[in-house]
Design a protein around this motif. Structure first.
Motif, mmCIF file in Angstrom:
data_model
loop_
_atom_site.group_PDB
_atom_site.id
_atom_site.type_symbol
_atom_site.label_atom_id
_atom_site.label_comp_id
_atom_site.label_asym_id
_atom_site.label_seq_id
_atom_site.Cartn_x
_atom_site.Cartn_y
_atom_site.Cartn_z
ATOM 1 N N PHE A 54 0.812 -1.215 0.000
ATOM 2 C CA PHE A 54 0.000 0.000 0.000
ATOM 3 C C PHE A 54 0.852 1.276 0.000
ATOM 4 N N ASN A 81 2.793 4.509 -0.614
ATOM 5 C CA ASN A 81 2.679 5.550 -1.656
ATOM 6 C C ASN A 81 1.282 5.644 -2.273
ATOM 7 N N GLN A 82 0.346 4.787 -1.851
ATOM 8 C CA GLN A 82 -1.028 4.940 -2.317
ATOM 9 C C GLN A 82 -1.717 6.009 -1.471
ATOM 10 N N CYS A 132 -4.609 8.259 0.519
ATOM 11 C CA CYS A 132 -5.848 7.981 1.255
ATOM 12 C C CYS A 132 -7.019 8.605 0.496
ATOM 13 N N THR A 169 -10.796 3.893 0.373
ATOM 14 C CA THR A 169 -9.671 3.015 0.693
ATOM 15 C C THR A 169 -9.686 2.657 2.170
ATOM 16 N N ASN A 185 -8.588 -4.566 -2.216
ATOM 17 C CA ASN A 185 -7.435 -4.779 -3.077
ATOM 18 C C ASN A 185 -7.097 -6.265 -3.158
ATOM 19 N N CYS A 227 -5.950 3.684 6.134
ATOM 20 C CA CYS A 227 -5.110 4.800 5.691
ATOM 21 C C CYS A 227 -5.480 6.039 6.502
ATOM 22 N N TRP A 277 -0.227 4.321 5.899
ATOM 23 C CA TRP A 277 -0.989 3.078 5.983
ATOM 24 C C TRP A 277 -0.599 2.268 7.213
#
Length: 213
Positions: free
Chosen positions: A79, A81-82, A84, A88, A98, A126, A164
């Protein structure tokens, strides 16, 4: 004369070079240790908060499961660098979670297989800057609370990465124990390799500076 000037120049540059070399080793190590400390603090506070929550509803506390810990770390890395969003983590609509094509590899990294993890639960959340109060409410006041309210789960693994944080719940049954045939300490050792690497880099930098002084 030119040789003399060159010697003066290199002598004058030596302190600057040593400082630069030392900085190249020191700065990344400091940043890594700072990030690691923040993540560890968030994980510890969340575990304390979850166990206090369970105690308030007369459930037993969750015991740390090293293999679940390892898997939580692997999932958290996925997760990283993904951003918020409203869809999510704890806000994910059930059925749209996911799916990781490399999940078998993540299990293998932690010496796990599908058989002894199928009854476990993976819960990512997140939270910007991992604010401790918001982190806890993402688990106790969301769809995840159903799992935390269940006596079925007895163990837990927690890992944080950037914004995260991932909680993995285990059971005391064979289908959700996250047990392995190998030494369970191996998972914890793998999780600490990165920290050891940066500490060695820092020591190497100090050694090089001492040698060149």
């Amino acid at each position: 004369m030119s040789v003399f000037l060159y010697q003066i120049s290199t002598t004058a540059m030596a302190p600057h070079f040593r400082l630069l070399l030392f900085s190249l080793f020191l700065i990344p190590s400091i940043l890594f240790l700072s990030h690691s400390a923040k993540a560890d603090d968030a994980e510890e506070k969340l575990l304390q908060g979850i166990n206090s929550y369970r105690a308030s509803i007369n459930l037993s506390v969750l015991i740390e499961n090293k293999n679940a810990d390892c898997l939580a770390g692997q999932i958290a890395n996925q997760f990283e660098n993904q951003p918020c969003t409203n869809t999510t983590g704890a806000n994910t609509v059930p059925g749209t979670e996911n799916q990781f094509p490399n999940f078998p590899q993540l299990l293998a990294h932690c010496h796990l297989n599908v058989t002894n993890t199928r009854d476990g639960v993976i819960m990512p959340a997140c939270v910007p800057n991992l604010d401790s109060s918001l982190v806890l409410s993402n688990f106790t006041q969301s769809q995840y609370s159903e799992n935390l309210n269940s006596s079925q789960f007895t163990g837990v693994g927690i890992a944080a990465e950037e914004d995260w944080i991932v909680v993995v719940l285990s059971t005391n049954t064979s289908d959700g124990s996250y047990a392995t045939a190998t030494n369970t300490n191996a998972a914890g050792l793998i999780h600490k390799v990165g920290l050891h690497f940066h500490l060695l880099s820092l020591l190497l930098g100090l050694f090089l500076m001492a040698v060149m002084s």
